[in-house]
Design an enzyme around this catalytic site. Structure first.
Site, PDB file in Angstrom:
ATOM      1  N   TYR A 178      -1.772  -0.629  10.550  1.00 36.86           N
ATOM      2  CA  TYR A 178      -1.920  -0.947   9.125  1.00 36.86           C
ATOM      3  C   TYR A 178      -0.693  -0.486   8.343  1.00 36.86           C
ATOM      4  CZ  TYR A 178      -3.708  -1.249   4.385  1.00 36.86           C
ATOM      5  OH  TYR A 178      -3.851  -1.553   3.041  1.00 36.86           O
ATOM      6  N   SER A 201       0.865  -1.184   0.000  1.00 33.53           N
ATOM      7  CA  SER A 201       0.000   0.000   0.000  1.00 33.53           C
ATOM      8  C   SER A 201       0.904   1.237   0.000  1.00 33.53           C
ATOM      9  CB  SER A 201      -0.852  -0.005   1.271  1.00 33.53           C
ATOM     10  OG  SER A 201      -1.430   1.260   1.493  1.00 33.53           O
TER      11      SER A 201
HETATM   12  N1  LIG Z   1      -8.748  -0.604  -1.134  1.00 31.77           N
HETATM   13  C1  LIG Z   1      -7.748   0.179  -0.766  1.00 31.77           C
HETATM   14  O1  LIG Z   1      -7.921   1.395  -0.555  1.00 31.77           O
HETATM   15  C2  LIG Z   1      -6.359  -0.371  -0.649  1.00 31.77           C
HETATM   16  C3  LIG Z   1      -5.285   0.511  -0.794  1.00 31.77           C
HETATM   17  C4  LIG Z   1      -3.988   0.035  -0.695  1.00 31.77           C
HETATM   18  C5  LIG Z   1      -3.759  -1.316  -0.469  1.00 31.77           C
HETATM   19  N2  LIG Z   1      -4.835  -2.164  -0.316  1.00 31.77           N
HETATM   20  C6  LIG Z   1      -4.518  -3.566  -0.060  1.00 31.77           C
HETATM   21  O2  LIG Z   1      -4.907  -4.303  -1.209  1.00 31.77           O
HETATM   22  C7  LIG Z   1      -5.304  -5.627  -0.848  1.00 31.77           C
HETATM   23  C8  LIG Z   1      -6.661  -5.926  -1.443  1.00 31.77           C
HETATM   24  O3  LIG Z   1      -7.588  -5.030  -0.856  1.00 31.77           O
HETATM   25  P1  LIG Z   1      -9.013  -4.733  -1.481  1.00 31.77           P
HETATM   26  O4  LIG Z   1      -9.129  -3.281  -1.541  1.00 31.77           O
HETATM   27  O5  LIG Z   1      -9.227  -5.555  -2.693  1.00 31.77           O
HETATM   28  O6  LIG Z   1      -9.919  -5.235  -0.253  1.00 31.77           O
HETATM   29  P2  LIG Z   1     -11.248  -6.102  -0.175  1.00 31.77           P
HETATM   30  O7  LIG Z   1     -12.139  -5.820  -1.327  1.00 31.77           O
HETATM   31  O8  LIG Z   1     -11.781  -5.870   1.206  1.00 31.77           O
HETATM   32  O9  LIG Z   1     -10.693  -7.584  -0.292  1.00 31.77           O
HETATM   33  C9  LIG Z   1     -10.019  -8.226   0.746  1.00 31.77           C
HETATM   34  C10 LIG Z   1      -9.985  -9.704   0.454  1.00 31.77           C
HETATM   35  O10 LIG Z   1      -9.317 -10.378   1.520  1.00 31.77           O
HETATM   36  C11 LIG Z   1     -10.054 -11.554   1.836  1.00 31.77           C
HETATM   37  N3  LIG Z   1      -9.815 -11.961   3.213  1.00 31.77           N
HETATM   38  C12 LIG Z   1     -10.000 -11.229   4.339  1.00 31.77           C
HETATM   39  N4  LIG Z   1      -9.700 -11.952   5.427  1.00 31.77           N
HETATM   40  C13 LIG Z   1      -9.301 -13.175   4.986  1.00 31.77           C
HETATM   41  C14 LIG Z   1      -8.871 -14.374   5.624  1.00 31.77           C
HETATM   42  N5  LIG Z   1      -8.755 -14.438   6.962  1.00 31.77           N
HETATM   43  N6  LIG Z   1      -8.576 -15.454   4.870  1.00 31.77           N
HETATM   44  C15 LIG Z   1      -8.694 -15.391   3.513  1.00 31.77           C
HETATM   45  N7  LIG Z   1      -9.080 -14.285   2.849  1.00 31.77           N
HETATM   46  C16 LIG Z   1      -9.383 -13.193   3.569  1.00 31.77           C
HETATM   47  C17 LIG Z   1     -11.514 -11.138   1.610  1.00 31.77           C
HETATM   48  O11 LIG Z   1     -12.336 -12.259   1.361  1.00 31.77           O
HETATM   49  P3  LIG Z   1     -13.303 -12.984   2.426  1.00 31.77           P
HETATM   50  O12 LIG Z   1     -13.898 -11.918   3.277  1.00 31.77           O
HETATM   51  O13 LIG Z   1     -14.250 -13.707   1.561  1.00 31.77           O
HETATM   52  O14 LIG Z   1     -12.373 -13.888   3.171  1.00 31.77           O
HETATM   53  C18 LIG Z   1     -11.380 -10.319   0.336  1.00 31.77           C
HETATM   54  O15 LIG Z   1     -11.411 -11.174  -0.778  1.00 31.77           O
HETATM   55  C19 LIG Z   1      -5.246  -5.660   0.685  1.00 31.77           C
HETATM   56  O16 LIG Z   1      -4.028  -6.232   1.081  1.00 31.77           O
HETATM   57  C20 LIG Z   1      -5.283  -4.192   1.092  1.00 31.77           C
HETATM   58  O17 LIG Z   1      -4.632  -3.990   2.314  1.00 31.77           O
HETATM   59  C21 LIG Z   1      -6.123  -1.719  -0.411  1.00 31.77           C
END
Ligand SMILES: NC(=O)c1ccc[n+]([C@@H]2O[C@H](COP(=O)([O-])OP(=O)(O)OC[C@H]3O[C@@H](n4cnc5c(N)ncnc54)[C@H](OP(=O)(O)O)[C@@H]3O)[C@@H](O)[C@H]2O)c1
Length: 253
Positions: A152, A139
């Site tokens: 985080y 991130s």
């Molecule tokens: N969105 C942002 O603003 C942003 C910015 C920078 C970086 N990121 C990073 O990018 C990555 C993807 O984020 P996103 O935005 O796509 O978030 P998201 O839509 O909330 O997706 C998160 C994913 O993680 C899975 N997950 C959560 N807990 C889990 C567990 N215990 N075991 C297996 N799977 C699990 C969730 O699926 P289930 O709930 O079905 O398990 C979901 O598929 C993350 O690492 C996040 O920190 C996000």
């Protein structure tokens, strides 16, 4: 029997993980099967139906639970595939003051963003092909400490540091590691992170859609880049974090 060429994507039920599955299916000719990992089985089944070119194998499991992770390890052992792409996209964030959050929420970030990411990377490594790509979702929060996002940001600094070092270690094996460092992306992540509250105006202003962030990450990984930063604002944050003293940046934020 020929060895299957696979991609493993964690966090595949939502947001960027799901988008990685879609784009790998659309644009990558060298993958036979995508292994999609997340807890919500129905979401993974919906995704499986949508995918046209590759076959999909779903793994509805909690990667923070050692006994459930064993299921993935066993599947690797049985199938003995060639892992061409590993995407660690599962992640979670909780915003707010450290002393205002529960211990469980604080620890969950370290367990999922760091410990589970290390575990899945370690598990997949013996099966990685040459060439192979590991894409780690870090991130822009990794670039500097962040008040009221302290755990985080630290968990993502770990991912960035780990990925860069691993990239150097694995070069000789033809495996490249790319840390993806986006700013705010319009996914469920932000709802969970802000507990349903709207993101702040500045965040909304620089918010990206998952599609271009993932497209750039896949391009950067293909080119062997160690870091993928989408958009000018986050490139600016990266430059500022390298040039300015952290004490000043912490105050400004
Ligand atoms: N969105 C942002 O603003 C942003 C910015 C920078 C970086 N990121 C990073 O990018 C990555 C993807 O984020 P996103 O935005 O796509 O978030 P998201 O839509 O909330 O997706 C998160 C994913 O993680 C899975 N997950 C959560 N807990 C889990 C567990 N215990 N075991 C297996 N799977 C699990 C969730 O699926 P289930 O709930 O079905 O398990 C979901 O598929 C993350 O690492 C996040 O920190 C996000």
């Amino acid at each position: 029997m020929e060895q299957k060429r696979i991609a493993i994507v964690t966090g595949a039920s939502s947001g960027m993980g799901r988008e990685f599955v879609r784009q790998i299916d659309r644009h990558t000719r060298t993958i036979d099967e995508i292994w999609a990992v997340a807890r919500r089985k129905e979401r993974l089944e919906e995704l499986e139906k949508e995918i046209k070119n590759c076959s999909v194998r779903i793994f509805p499991l909690d990667i923070c639970k050692e006994n459930q992770l064993d299921g993935l390890e066993e599947a690797l052992l049985q199938a003995n595939p060639g892992v061409r792409i590993l995407v660690n996209a599962a992640g979670v964030g909780t915003a707010g003051a450290f002393d205002g959050m529960t211990r469980q929420d604080a620890l969950r970030m370290v367990e999922l963003n760091d410990m589970a990411l290390v575990a899945v990377t370690h598990m997949a490594l013996p099966y990685m092909t040459n060439p192979g790509h590991i894409i780690q979702l870090a991130s822009a929060s990794a670039f500097l400490p962040q008040k009221e996002f302290a755990v985080y940001a630290a968990s993502k600094a770990f991912v960035l540091s780990f990925s860069r070092a691993l990239n150097e270690e694995l070069k000789k094996k033809g495996v490249r590691v790319t840390a993806v460092c986006p700013g705010p992306v319009d996914t469920e992540f932000l709802d969970i992170c802000n507990q349903g509250m709207k993101p702040k105006p500045l965040k909304r202003l620089v918010m990206a859609k998952p599609e271009p962030v993932v497209a750039k990450a896949l391009r950067d990984a293909k080119e062997g880049r160690e870091i993928s930063i989408y958009g000018l604002p986050m490139k600016g944050v990266y430059a500022a974090a390298r040039l300015l003293p952290q004490s000043l940046l912490l105050k400004l934020m």
